[in-house]
Design an enzyme around this catalytic site. Structure first.
Site, PDB file in Angstrom:
ATOM      1  N   GLY A  38      -7.471  -5.702 -13.406  1.00 46.69           N
ATOM      2  CA  GLY A  38      -6.544  -6.826 -13.595  1.00 46.69           C
ATOM      3  C   GLY A  38      -6.990  -7.750 -14.711  1.00 46.69           C
ATOM      4  O   GLY A  38      -6.754  -8.969 -14.671  1.00 46.69           O
ATOM      5  N   GLY A  60      -4.905 -10.622 -16.654  1.00 50.29           N
ATOM      6  CA  GLY A  60      -4.351 -11.757 -15.926  1.00 50.29           C
ATOM      7  C   GLY A  60      -4.942 -13.086 -16.350  1.00 50.29           C
ATOM      8  O   GLY A  60      -5.729 -13.168 -17.303  1.00 50.29           O
ATOM      9  N   ASP A  63      -6.504  -2.694 -16.901  1.00 50.62           N
ATOM     10  CA  ASP A  63      -5.303  -3.322 -16.331  1.00 50.62           C
ATOM     11  C   ASP A  63      -4.215  -2.248 -16.304  1.00 50.62           C
ATOM     12  O   ASP A  63      -4.316  -1.235 -17.005  1.00 50.62           O
ATOM     13  CB  ASP A  63      -4.843  -4.527 -17.182  1.00 50.62           C
ATOM     14  CG  ASP A  63      -3.958  -5.497 -16.397  1.00 50.62           C
ATOM     15  OD1 ASP A  63      -4.449  -6.574 -16.002  1.00 50.62           O
ATOM     16  OD2 ASP A  63      -2.770  -5.176 -16.164  1.00 50.62           O
ATOM     17  N   ARG A  71      -1.381  -2.945 -17.440  1.00 49.29           N
ATOM     18  CA  ARG A  71      -0.692  -3.217 -18.709  1.00 49.29           C
ATOM     19  C   ARG A  71      -1.643  -2.944 -19.879  1.00 49.29           C
ATOM     20  O   ARG A  71      -2.859  -3.046 -19.715  1.00 49.29           O
ATOM     21  CB  ARG A  71      -0.234  -4.685 -18.762  1.00 49.29           C
ATOM     22  CG  ARG A  71       0.800  -5.032 -17.705  1.00 49.29           C
ATOM     23  CD  ARG A  71       1.254  -6.469 -17.818  1.00 49.29           C
ATOM     24  NE  ARG A  71       0.237  -7.426 -17.367  1.00 49.29           N
ATOM     25  CZ  ARG A  71       0.243  -8.715 -17.674  1.00 49.29           C
ATOM     26  NH1 ARG A  71       1.173  -9.207 -18.460  1.00 49.29           N
ATOM     27  NH2 ARG A  71      -0.702  -9.525 -17.194  1.00 49.29           N
ATOM     28  N   ASP A 109      -4.402   1.738 -12.860  1.00 54.41           N
ATOM     29  CA  ASP A 109      -3.613   1.256 -11.718  1.00 54.41           C
ATOM     30  C   ASP A 109      -4.530   1.334 -10.501  1.00 54.41           C
ATOM     31  O   ASP A 109      -4.995   2.422 -10.132  1.00 54.41           O
ATOM     32  CB  ASP A 109      -2.380   2.170 -11.560  1.00 54.41           C
ATOM     33  CG  ASP A 109      -1.521   1.774 -10.356  1.00 54.41           C
ATOM     34  OD1 ASP A 109      -1.983   0.986  -9.508  1.00 54.41           O
ATOM     35  OD2 ASP A 109      -0.382   2.278 -10.279  1.00 54.41           O
ATOM     36  N   TYR A 143       0.445 -13.085   1.161  1.00 55.20           N
ATOM     37  CA  TYR A 143      -0.757 -13.249   0.336  1.00 55.20           C
ATOM     38  C   TYR A 143      -1.945 -13.678   1.207  1.00 55.20           C
ATOM     39  O   TYR A 143      -3.042 -13.138   1.091  1.00 55.20           O
ATOM     40  CB  TYR A 143      -0.453 -14.315  -0.719  1.00 55.20           C
ATOM     41  CG  TYR A 143      -1.553 -14.608  -1.716  1.00 55.20           C
ATOM     42  CD1 TYR A 143      -1.919 -13.684  -2.682  1.00 55.20           C
ATOM     43  CD2 TYR A 143      -2.190 -15.850  -1.718  1.00 55.20           C
ATOM     44  CE1 TYR A 143      -2.897 -13.977  -3.615  1.00 55.20           C
ATOM     45  CE2 TYR A 143      -3.162 -16.157  -2.662  1.00 55.20           C
ATOM     46  CZ  TYR A 143      -3.509 -15.218  -3.613  1.00 55.20           C
ATOM     47  OH  TYR A 143      -4.481 -15.522  -4.542  1.00 55.20           O
ATOM     48  N   LYS A 179      -5.430 -11.852   1.972  1.00 54.97           N
ATOM     49  CA  LYS A 179      -6.725 -12.448   1.615  1.00 54.97           C
ATOM     50  C   LYS A 179      -7.673 -12.489   2.812  1.00 54.97           C
ATOM     51  O   LYS A 179      -8.857 -12.200   2.666  1.00 54.97           O
ATOM     52  CB  LYS A 179      -6.524 -13.847   1.015  1.00 54.97           C
ATOM     53  CG  LYS A 179      -5.939 -13.829  -0.396  1.00 54.97           C
ATOM     54  CD  LYS A 179      -6.790 -13.029  -1.372  1.00 54.97           C
ATOM     55  CE  LYS A 179      -6.324 -13.110  -2.805  1.00 54.97           C
ATOM     56  NZ  LYS A 179      -7.008 -12.146  -3.682  1.00 54.97           N
TER      57      LYS A 179
HETATM   58  N1  LIG Z   1      -5.284 -17.855 -10.638  1.00 52.71           N
HETATM   59  C1  LIG Z   1      -5.507 -18.540  -9.531  1.00 52.71           C
HETATM   60  O1  LIG Z   1      -5.218 -19.737  -9.460  1.00 52.71           O
HETATM   61  C2  LIG Z   1      -6.145 -17.862  -8.353  1.00 52.71           C
HETATM   62  C3  LIG Z   1      -6.510 -18.638  -7.250  1.00 52.71           C
HETATM   63  C4  LIG Z   1      -7.084 -18.026  -6.144  1.00 52.71           C
HETATM   64  C5  LIG Z   1      -7.344 -16.659  -6.169  1.00 52.71           C
HETATM   65  N2  LIG Z   1      -6.984 -15.923  -7.252  1.00 52.71           N
HETATM   66  C6  LIG Z   1      -7.241 -14.472  -7.204  1.00 52.71           C
HETATM   67  O2  LIG Z   1      -7.887 -14.028  -8.388  1.00 52.71           O
HETATM   68  C7  LIG Z   1      -7.458 -12.698  -8.714  1.00 52.71           C
HETATM   69  C8  LIG Z   1      -6.909 -12.670 -10.132  1.00 52.71           C
HETATM   70  O3  LIG Z   1      -5.877 -13.642 -10.240  1.00 52.71           O
HETATM   71  P1  LIG Z   1      -5.120 -13.957 -11.621  1.00 52.71           P
HETATM   72  O4  LIG Z   1      -4.680 -15.365 -11.523  1.00 52.71           O
HETATM   73  O5  LIG Z   1      -5.902 -13.518 -12.791  1.00 52.71           O
HETATM   74  O6  LIG Z   1      -3.824 -13.035 -11.427  1.00 52.71           O
HETATM   75  P2  LIG Z   1      -2.717 -12.625 -12.513  1.00 52.71           P
HETATM   76  O7  LIG Z   1      -1.445 -12.394 -11.773  1.00 52.71           O
HETATM   77  O8  LIG Z   1      -2.725 -13.573 -13.658  1.00 52.71           O
HETATM   78  O9  LIG Z   1      -3.287 -11.233 -13.022  1.00 52.71           O
HETATM   79  C9  LIG Z   1      -3.312 -10.083 -12.224  1.00 52.71           C
HETATM   80  C10 LIG Z   1      -3.438  -8.880 -13.137  1.00 52.71           C
HETATM   81  O10 LIG Z   1      -3.384  -7.703 -12.309  1.00 52.71           O
HETATM   82  C11 LIG Z   1      -2.630  -6.725 -12.989  1.00 52.71           C
HETATM   83  N3  LIG Z   1      -2.088  -5.775 -12.001  1.00 52.71           N
HETATM   84  C12 LIG Z   1      -1.035  -5.934 -11.169  1.00 52.71           C
HETATM   85  N4  LIG Z   1      -0.864  -4.820 -10.437  1.00 52.71           N
HETATM   86  C13 LIG Z   1      -1.839  -3.957 -10.812  1.00 52.71           C
HETATM   87  C14 LIG Z   1      -2.194  -2.632 -10.418  1.00 52.71           C
HETATM   88  N5  LIG Z   1      -1.499  -1.961  -9.482  1.00 52.71           N
HETATM   89  N6  LIG Z   1      -3.280  -2.066 -11.000  1.00 52.71           N
HETATM   90  C15 LIG Z   1      -3.973  -2.715 -11.941  1.00 52.71           C
HETATM   91  N7  LIG Z   1      -3.681  -3.960 -12.373  1.00 52.71           N
HETATM   92  C16 LIG Z   1      -2.616  -4.554 -11.804  1.00 52.71           C
HETATM   93  C17 LIG Z   1      -1.541  -7.497 -13.732  1.00 52.71           C
HETATM   94  O11 LIG Z   1      -1.048  -6.741 -14.829  1.00 52.71           O
HETATM   95  C18 LIG Z   1      -2.297  -8.755 -14.160  1.00 52.71           C
HETATM   96  O12 LIG Z   1      -2.813  -8.623 -15.467  1.00 52.71           O
HETATM   97  C19 LIG Z   1      -6.444 -12.326  -7.620  1.00 52.71           C
HETATM   98  O13 LIG Z   1      -7.113 -11.642  -6.576  1.00 52.71           O
HETATM   99  C20 LIG Z   1      -5.968 -13.656  -7.120  1.00 52.71           C
HETATM  100  O14 LIG Z   1      -5.486 -13.577  -5.793  1.00 52.71           O
HETATM  101  C21 LIG Z   1      -6.387 -16.491  -8.343  1.00 52.71           C
END
Ligand SMILES: NC(=O)c1ccc[n+]([C@@H]2O[C@H](COP(=O)([O-])OP(=O)(O)OC[C@H]3O[C@@H](n4cnc5c(N)ncnc54)[C@H](O)[C@@H]3O)[C@@H](O)[C@H]2O)c1
Length: 314
Positions: free
Chosen positions: A8, A11, A34, A36, A51, A140, A144
């Site tokens: 990921g 992201g 990722d 993407r 994936d 979600y 978690k």
């Molecule tokens: N950003 C926050 O505020 C926040 C807060 C608490 C926890 N988190 C956790 O941190 C982690 C990352 O969060 P983020 O904000 O970077 O998320 P994001 O949505 O910005 O990025 C997630 C990434 O995962 C990729 N993705 C989706 N499905 C996929 C798959 N099947 N295989 C591979 N890649 C895939 C997407 O393309 C994306 O680039 C997550 O577990 C999220 O729950 C984030």
């Protein structure tokens, strides 16, 4: 020396974590992946399309690059998961168990973030303790809590060195947030620069925990480098820097842009999620067990966010 596979990586967290890790451990030792294709700085080092629902491919990439650590970030976030709960289950739980299995088979260290979304309406709302009641009411949150337990299980049962934090809402200017409930706290800065006004989908008076991205990235590195024998909790450490509601952001912005105005048009789906989460969480276990300490408060973060976004969109 660590060699780390990050899932990921495109992201909100991954885009900045890759740059941070490449700075600490060297460009070639960080394998960004990722679903993407790579963009921007991600292209400047190893990158693979992956994936996380495909366990065989995770195994192949981990083996090919001889990594010793997986940082698993791929997930669907809170607001998106509420729109497509079954797909969220498949990606969030399927991706986690697949990456944990690869960590078990190849004896890798493992990091994945939990969230303040792992708490629910019956959790104590103020200074939420590290160990407390967790009955979340969102898909979600269910993912978690199950994920926290699964990481504990892989440590207890198979000896996988699993570690993790409960992130609050993360605020950053590099990559856009990916469909979480706290996204307003990023949008507000862009709109402050562009329009000098913002309409919040979260109601006035709704407190949630937040943190500026540099503190979140530092916490990941610090936890992964921490002495394993000092970790009592290992997974799902509460960490937070700021407990704030929309008016707190508006006031901090008005210190720099006095004419900034905030209005409200509440989105019932995201408001319901926000109402089920804590107002503030207690980070003392993370402070005691591995020295967590955030550097930024809402004022220092606001100053930097406004400066960086103004530069970015000029
Ligand atoms: N950003 C926050 O505020 C926040 C807060 C608490 C926890 N988190 C956790 O941190 C982690 C990352 O969060 P983020 O904000 O970077 O998320 P994001 O949505 O910005 O990025 C997630 C990434 O995962 C990729 N993705 C989706 N499905 C996929 C798959 N099947 N295989 C591979 N890649 C895939 C997407 O393309 C994306 O680039 C997550 O577990 C999220 O729950 C984030």
């Amino acid at each position: 020396m660590k060699r780390i596979l990050v899932t990921g990586a495109r992201g909100q967290i991954g885009s900045e974590l890759i740059t941070k890790l490449r700075g600490v451990y060297g460009n070639d030792n960080i394998i960004a992946t990722d679903i993407r294709t790579a963009e921007g700085e991600l292209k400047e080092g190893p990158f693979e399309i992956l994936d996380v629902t495909d366990e065989k491919r995770i195994f192949e990439i981990a083996k090919k690059h001889q990594v010793d650590t997986i940082m698993h970030l791929a997930a669907l976030l809170s607001a998106t998961a509420e729109k497509m709960p079954k797909i969220a289950w498949d990606i969030n739980m399927g991706g986690l168990v697949n990456t944990l299995e690869v960590a078990r088979e190849l004896k890798l260290q493992f990091f994945t973030p939990s969230s303040i979304g792992a708490f629910g309406p019956s959790t104590p709302k103020v200074q939420t303790p590290q160990d407390t009641l967790q009955r979340p009411t969102t898909m979600y949150g269910v993912n978690k809590v199950a994920g926290e337990l699964l990481c504990d299980y892989y440590y207890e049962r198979f000896g996988v060195d699993t570690r993790g934090v409960r992130f609050p809402g993360l605020i950053s200017y590099v990559a856009p947030p990916g469909g979480g409930t706290t996204d307003y706290a990023v949008e507000i800065y862009y709109e402050a620069i562009k329009q000098k006004a913002y309409t919040s989908y979260i109601a006035e008076g709704t407190y949630m925990d937040m943190m500026y991205m540099p503190d979140a990235l530092e916490a990941i590195v610090q936890l992964m480098e921490a002495d394993s024998t000092k970790l009592v909790h290992r997974n799902a450490f509460n960490i937070s820097a700021i407990s704030a509601e929309p008016m707190d952001f508006a006031k901090a912005i008005q210190n720099h842009i006095p004419e900034f105005e905030i209005a409200f048009n509440v989105d019932p789906v995201r408001q319901r999620i926000a109402d089920s989460w804590p107002d503030s969480i207690d980070s003392s276990a993370a402070e005691a067990e591995w020295g967590f300490k955030a550097k930024y408060d809402i004022n220092s973060m606001t100053k930097e966010m406004l400066e960086k976004i103004a530069e970015k969109i000029k």
